[in-house]
Design an enzyme around this catalytic site. Structure first.
Site, PDB file in Angstrom:
ATOM      1  N   HIS A 103       0.926  -1.364  -0.025  1.00 10.39           N
ATOM      2  CA  HIS A 103      -0.096   0.067   0.177  1.00 10.39           C
ATOM      3  C   HIS A 103       0.814   1.313  -0.030  1.00 10.39           C
ATOM      4  O   HIS A 103       0.647   2.332   0.441  1.00 10.39           O
ATOM      5  CB  HIS A 103      -0.883   0.002   0.981  1.00 10.39           C
ATOM      6  CG  HIS A 103      -2.064  -1.013   1.216  1.00 10.39           C
ATOM      7  ND1 HIS A 103      -3.228  -1.120   0.689  1.00 10.39           N
ATOM      8  CD2 HIS A 103      -1.741  -2.277   1.625  1.00 10.39           C
ATOM      9  CE1 HIS A 103      -3.902  -2.340   0.798  1.00 10.39           C
ATOM     10  NE2 HIS A 103      -3.108  -3.082   1.456  1.00 10.39           N
ATOM     11  N   ASN A 176     -10.347  -2.688   2.728  1.00  6.47           N
ATOM     12  CA  ASN A 176      -9.930  -2.685   1.434  1.00  6.47           C
ATOM     13  C   ASN A 176     -11.523  -2.394   0.595  1.00  6.47           C
ATOM     14  O   ASN A 176     -12.507  -2.390   1.158  1.00  6.47           O
ATOM     15  CB  ASN A 176      -9.562  -3.982   0.843  1.00  6.47           C
ATOM     16  CG  ASN A 176      -7.927  -4.368   1.279  1.00  6.47           C
ATOM     17  OD1 ASN A 176      -7.332  -3.316   1.349  1.00  6.47           O
ATOM     18  ND2 ASN A 176      -7.569  -5.518   1.072  1.00  6.47           N
ATOM     19  N   TYR A 390       0.903  -4.369  12.090  1.00  4.33           N
ATOM     20  CA  TYR A 390       0.740  -2.820  11.999  1.00  4.33           C
ATOM     21  C   TYR A 390       1.657  -2.040  12.712  1.00  4.33           C
ATOM     22  O   TYR A 390       2.314  -1.197  12.496  1.00  4.33           O
ATOM     23  CB  TYR A 390      -0.588  -2.422  11.686  1.00  4.33           C
ATOM     24  CG  TYR A 390      -1.513  -2.840  10.687  1.00  4.33           C
ATOM     25  CD1 TYR A 390      -1.516  -4.274  10.455  1.00  4.33           C
ATOM     26  CD2 TYR A 390      -1.785  -1.903   9.614  1.00  4.33           C
ATOM     27  CE1 TYR A 390      -2.211  -4.929   9.283  1.00  4.33           C
ATOM     28  CE2 TYR A 390      -2.452  -2.612   8.275  1.00  4.33           C
ATOM     29  CZ  TYR A 390      -2.501  -3.978   8.141  1.00  4.33           C
ATOM     30  OH  TYR A 390      -3.243  -4.456   7.109  1.00  4.33           O
TER      31      TYR A 390
HETATM   32 FE1  HDD Z   1      -2.595  -5.017   5.496  1.00  2.00          FE
HETATM   33  C1  HDD Z   1      -0.803  -1.693   5.257  1.00  2.00           C
HETATM   34  C2  HDD Z   1      -5.311  -3.434   4.383  1.00  2.00           C
HETATM   35  C3  HDD Z   1      -3.943  -7.893   5.545  1.00  2.00           C
HETATM   36  C4  HDD Z   1       0.320  -6.141   7.105  1.00  2.00           C
HETATM   37  N1  HDD Z   1      -3.072  -3.097   4.745  1.00  2.00           N
HETATM   38  C5  HDD Z   1      -2.511  -1.780   4.696  1.00  2.00           C
HETATM   39  C6  HDD Z   1      -3.379  -0.771   4.390  1.00  2.00           C
HETATM   40  C7  HDD Z   1      -4.371  -1.347   4.113  1.00  2.00           C
HETATM   41  C8  HDD Z   1      -4.409  -2.756   4.423  1.00  2.00           C
HETATM   42  C9  HDD Z   1      -5.440  -0.568   3.467  1.00  2.00           C
HETATM   43  C10 HDD Z   1      -2.563   0.720   4.004  1.00  2.00           C
HETATM   44  C11 HDD Z   1      -2.973   1.529   5.250  1.00  2.00           C
HETATM   45  C12 HDD Z   1      -2.460   2.875   5.045  1.00  2.00           C
HETATM   46  O1  HDD Z   1      -3.036   3.471   4.156  1.00  2.00           O
HETATM   47  O2  HDD Z   1      -1.430   3.277   5.501  1.00  2.00           O
HETATM   48  N2  HDD Z   1      -4.489  -5.477   4.823  1.00  2.00           N
HETATM   49  C13 HDD Z   1      -5.294  -5.019   4.564  1.00  2.00           C
HETATM   50  C14 HDD Z   1      -6.683  -5.885   4.444  1.00  2.00           C
HETATM   51  C15 HDD Z   1      -5.949  -6.834   4.867  1.00  2.00           C
HETATM   52  C16 HDD Z   1      -4.700  -6.965   5.202  1.00  2.00           C
HETATM   53  C17 HDD Z   1      -8.094  -5.350   4.281  1.00  2.00           C
HETATM   54  C18 HDD Z   1      -6.944  -8.371   5.083  1.00  2.00           C
HETATM   55  C19 HDD Z   1      -8.111  -8.211   5.258  1.00  2.00           C
HETATM   56  N3  HDD Z   1      -1.873  -6.673   6.054  1.00  2.00           N
HETATM   57  C20 HDD Z   1      -2.801  -7.688   5.982  1.00  2.00           C
HETATM   58  C21 HDD Z   1      -1.808  -8.973   6.816  1.00  2.00           C
HETATM   59  C22 HDD Z   1      -0.870  -8.186   7.006  1.00  2.00           C
HETATM   60  C23 HDD Z   1      -0.688  -7.126   6.904  1.00  2.00           C
HETATM   61  C24 HDD Z   1      -2.493 -10.314   6.823  1.00  2.00           C
HETATM   62  C25 HDD Z   1       0.404  -8.867   7.637  1.00  2.00           C
HETATM   63  C26 HDD Z   1       0.302 -10.007   8.606  1.00  2.00           C
HETATM   64  N4  HDD Z   1      -0.594  -4.093   5.947  1.00  2.00           N
HETATM   65  C27 HDD Z   1       0.325  -4.753   6.533  1.00  2.00           C
HETATM   66  C28 HDD Z   1       1.581  -3.864   7.107  1.00  2.00           C
HETATM   67  C29 HDD Z   1       1.122  -2.378   6.586  1.00  2.00           C
HETATM   68  C30 HDD Z   1      -0.468  -2.735   5.785  1.00  2.00           C
HETATM   69  C31 HDD Z   1       2.750  -4.485   6.505  1.00  2.00           C
HETATM   70  C32 HDD Z   1       2.030  -1.910   5.390  1.00  2.00           C
HETATM   71  C33 HDD Z   1       2.019  -0.294   5.787  1.00  2.00           C
HETATM   72  C34 HDD Z   1       1.250  -0.363   7.102  1.00  2.00           C
HETATM   73  O3  HDD Z   1       0.854  -1.580   7.177  1.00  2.00           O
HETATM   74  O4  HDD Z   1       1.247   0.627   7.828  1.00  2.00           O
HETATM   75  O5  HDD Z   1       1.668  -3.730   8.161  1.00  2.00           O
END
Ligand code: HDD
Length: 722
Positions: A103, A176, A390
């Site tokens: 993202h 999402n 997160y």
């Molecule tokens: Fe995630 C970012 C949505 C599963 C790990 N995720 C991130 C963002 C969104 C989502 C919208 C961007 C947030 C922003 O604008 O800063 N992610 C989802 C949805 C998931 C999902 C809807 C399943 C239902 N995500 C998911 C899993 C993991 C992560 C299973 C890890 C185990 N996601 C992350 C992250 C991020 C992230 C690596 C990257 C940047 C951040 O968190 O702040 O931690």
């Protein structure tokens, strides 16, 4: 005291002009501190546009010459002593922070959430209890796979992350635009993301799933195939961030005062209606305007056309859940609205653009674990992994544990605890006491409060500790079939086209075959269409853990069944040349403005045109800078001489040919015929509306409400169109 900047409402509201924040006059109260200079929200530096303000170093030291570094003689070496040069370059060298691991490409805006229907009978969270209460919010939309500079119209899932600054702390609903996810367990997330992102040796392809690694992984993960159907649908090429739904995806729990629990799934439904573009269009938009979505959002908010989403909830009990034909703790499943209706309880309006992209959109830190008391986790294994990820990732991205001090992340309610120090600590406990319990009486500081504090649902567990996937998660295809069959025929065709396109980019034939083997479990016709499109024989169906069952179709899953009812907020491109009919043009813009639509003049020269009554009209786009893919509908109104000129212009011909191929409604003056001929438009159909007289324009705008003249698509059938 006049401030150099003030955190204020810079977004233009309807009927209001944008007011400039007052600037400090020379010699008057200058900001007394750095924080003050930044304004209340800390979003911007003082600007230097006011000639009376003095440029300073970061230490506040006035700068007399910002053009030349200090050197020994006019042609001599630069001196190490030049702290001004060193500070400026040092700061520049450190401007970047790591982009988000997923993202990375995103766009944010401020807004407000208003509750319209109270859930206080089942939920003790204040934000969901008091009807009429307004809660400040920040939303960041994003694509998943591309880097920060990738184009907006990549075929990709869109993030829809909402931060609500409630009176009981921040609530982050990190969702999402698709209600299900690819995987069931967070332990597979790094594999999923590695597979979809660019391949590690060659660092391409960027921002797309159309490559071997993604399809290799997906074809080895049967659980992914429900989401794959959504991903291959037009949901992943939205027309605008304003025309997408948002979903919290997981089941959460709402807890009442006594700790009783109700399960909930959250939905954001856009009042703008759902709308997407075509794949052939998306590819061209990415070239013409890689910032298409962020520009659209910025422009809408600046013009006062604030996008609104209704917040809906699906509420259900443990007993209701037990009756569902699948496990609601499995994030690859949704609950059809026909089974559990969505109850609208509030709305979210985005009404203010950020003052500084980095300060807000880049630094905003969402954490799924941020929830006020009264909202709690379900036992979805994906959600639990997210809660760890997160918080962890913010440390890396924002450099320390004090990212909650950054204004966009700081709660708007009091924060009182004994956490202290660390990099960039902006607030620290005051006084002598920094621990509890303590016996310092009046100076004791905050204490825990069982009545107000967070509680968890008192679930009981008695299973053995083991690495296992629940048997109830093993139906991988039934909802994929349900999604496909809930689409209108044109949408189904797009899914087939998208799968064919993506798999045609896969070089290994065995991966293509393995992908199609899953389609056979979803829909035999779809599998046959894709296999035919790829020029391959049908493989054996993949071995299914459970046979696919036919579930009832659901209209709510279709974009076309949930489109807008008007042309409001949509954009028309109007082609004019010197000598175009002024009365027609005036009538058209009146009708568009009455509809709440926006328009742009596209002309041979950016300086504009002179209409047949002598009026000069400025152009927004030169014709090769404003291709028709940037518009929802077009009006082609050249004079006869203008049409003859444009008929020789490749960009003008593409404008018309693409508008035709993308099934757009086309208003035209009689003289446009020469241009249409040159553009090799085979024949005009019912999607063409001749604008002979001013009275014709209203009907044209009403026709445009349908957004596209779909019957044309089967006649055109672009290669690789999704
Ligand atoms: Fe995630 C970012 C949505 C599963 C790990 N995720 C991130 C963002 C969104 C989502 C919208 C961007 C947030 C922003 O604008 O800063 N992610 C989802 C949805 C998931 C999902 C809807 C399943 C239902 N995500 C998911 C899993 C993991 C992560 C299973 C890890 C185990 N996601 C992350 C992250 C991020 C992230 C690596 C990257 C940047 C951040 O968190 O702040 O931690």
């Amino acid at each position: 005291m006049a401030r150099s900047t003030a955190k204020g409402d810079t977004g233009k509201r309807k009927g209001e002009s944008v007011k400039k924040a007052p600037r400090a006059p020379a010699g008057a109260d200058a900001p007394t501190s750095y924080a003050e200079a930044q304004g209340q929200g800390g979003e911007t530096h003082q600007t230097t546009s006011d000639a009376t303000m003095t440029l300073t170093s970061q230490q506040g030291i006035p700068v007399g010459d910002a053009q030349n570094s200090l050197r020994a003689g006019p042609r001599g070496p630069t001196l190490l002593e030049d702290f001004q040069l060193r500070e400026k370059i040092f700061h520049f060298d450190h401007e970047r922070i790591p982009e988000r691991v997923v993202h990375a490409r995103g766009y944010g805006a401020h807004g407000v959430f208003e509750l319209t229907d109270s859930l206080s009978d089942i939920c003790r969270a204040n934000v969901l209890g008091e009807v009429g209460q307004q809660t400040e919010a920040f939303v960041r939309f994003s694509t998943v796979a591309g880097s920060k500079g990738s184009p907006d119209l990549a075929r990709d899932v869109r993030g829809f992350a909402v931060k609500m600054y409630t009176r009981e702390g921040n609530w982050d609903l990190v969702g999402n635009n698709i209600p299900v996810f690819f995987i069931q367990d967070a332990i597979k997330f790094p594999d999923l993301i590695h597979a979809v992102k660019e391949e590690p040796d060659r660092a391409f392809p960027q921002a797309q799933s159309a490559h071997d690694n993604f399809w290799d992984f997906a074809s080895l993960m049967p659980e992914a195939w429900h989401m794959v159907m959504w991903q291959m649908s037009d949901r992943t090429i939205p027309r605008s961030l304003r025309t997408m739904e948002g979903f919290g995806i997981h089941s959460f729990r709402l807890l009442d005062q006594d700790g009783n629990s109700t399960f909930v799934k959250f939905h954001w439904k856009p009042r703008q209606g759902l709308q997407s573009v075509l794949w052939n269009e998306a590819v061209k938009i990415n070239g013409a305007d890689p910032d298409f979505h962020r520009r659209d959002m910025w422009d809408a908010i600046e013009s006062g056309d604030f996008p609104v989403w209704d917040l809906g909830v699906q509420l259900f009990s443990e007993e209701d859940a037990a009756k569902l034909p699948f496990d609601h703790l499995d994030s690859t499943k949704l609950i059809p609205e026909e089974l559990i209706p969505v109850r609208i309880i509030g709305n979210l309006t985005l009404n203010r653009n950020v003052e500084n992209f980095f300060a807000s959109t880049e630094q905003v830190a969402f954490c799924t674990s941020n929830m006020p008391p009264g909202i709690d986790f379900s036992d979805d294994p994906l959600l639990h992994g997210r809660n760890f990820s997160y918080l962890d990732t913010q440390l890396k991205r924002l450099g320390g544990p004090n990212f909650t001090h950054i204004p966009v992340n700081a709660p708007r309610c009091p924060v009182m605890n004994f956490q202290q120090d660390g990099h960039m600590a902006m607030t620290n406990p005051k006084g002598r006491v920094n621990y509890e319990p303590n016996s310092w009486g009046a100076e004791a500081g905050p204490r825990e409060n069982p009545a107000r504090g967070t509680t968890s649902f008192a679930a009981g567990f008695d299973g053995p500790k083991q690495r296992v996937r629940s048997e109830s998660f093993s139906d991988h295809y039934s909802q994929a079939r349900q999604f496909l069959r809930s689409q209108q025929p044109i949408e189904q065709k797009h899914i087939g086209d998208a799968l064919t396109f993506e798999l045609s980019k896969v070089t290994r034939v065995d991966i293509r075959a393995r992908a199609v083997s899953h389609l056979l479990n979803i829909d035999a016709d779809l599998a046959a269409t894709v296999a035919d499109g790829l020029g391959m024989a049908l493989p054996e169906a993949a071995v299914a853990a459970k046979p696919t069952i036919d579930l009832p179709t659901s209209d709510k899953l279709s974009i076309l069944a949930n489109g807008p009812k008007d042309f409001k907020g949509r954009k028309m491109g109007i082609v004019l040349t010197d000598g175009s009919n002024a009365t027609l043009f005036d009538a058209l813009i009146d009708a568009l403005e009455a509809e709440g639509a926006v328009w742009e003049v596209v002309a041979p020269k950016i300086g504009g045109v002179t209409l047949d009554n002598g009026t000069a009209v400025a152009a927004k786009q030169k014709i090769d800078g404003g291709p028709s893919v940037l518009y929802d509908a077009v009006a082609v109104l050249p004079s006869a001489a203008g049409a003859a000129l444009l008929a020789k212009d490749a960009a003008a011909k593409d404008f018309c040919a693409d508008a035709f191929a993308h099934c757009k409604y086309i208003g035209f003056s009689a003289s446009a015929a020469a241009l249409f001929d040159a553009a090799r438009i085979p024949e005009t159909d019912a999607g063409f509306v001749q604008l002979a007289k001013p009275k014709d324009v209203r009907g044209f705008v009403v026709t445009c409400r349908a957004l596209r003249f779909w019957p044309r698509e089967t006649a055109v059938d672009l290669d690789a169109q999704g």
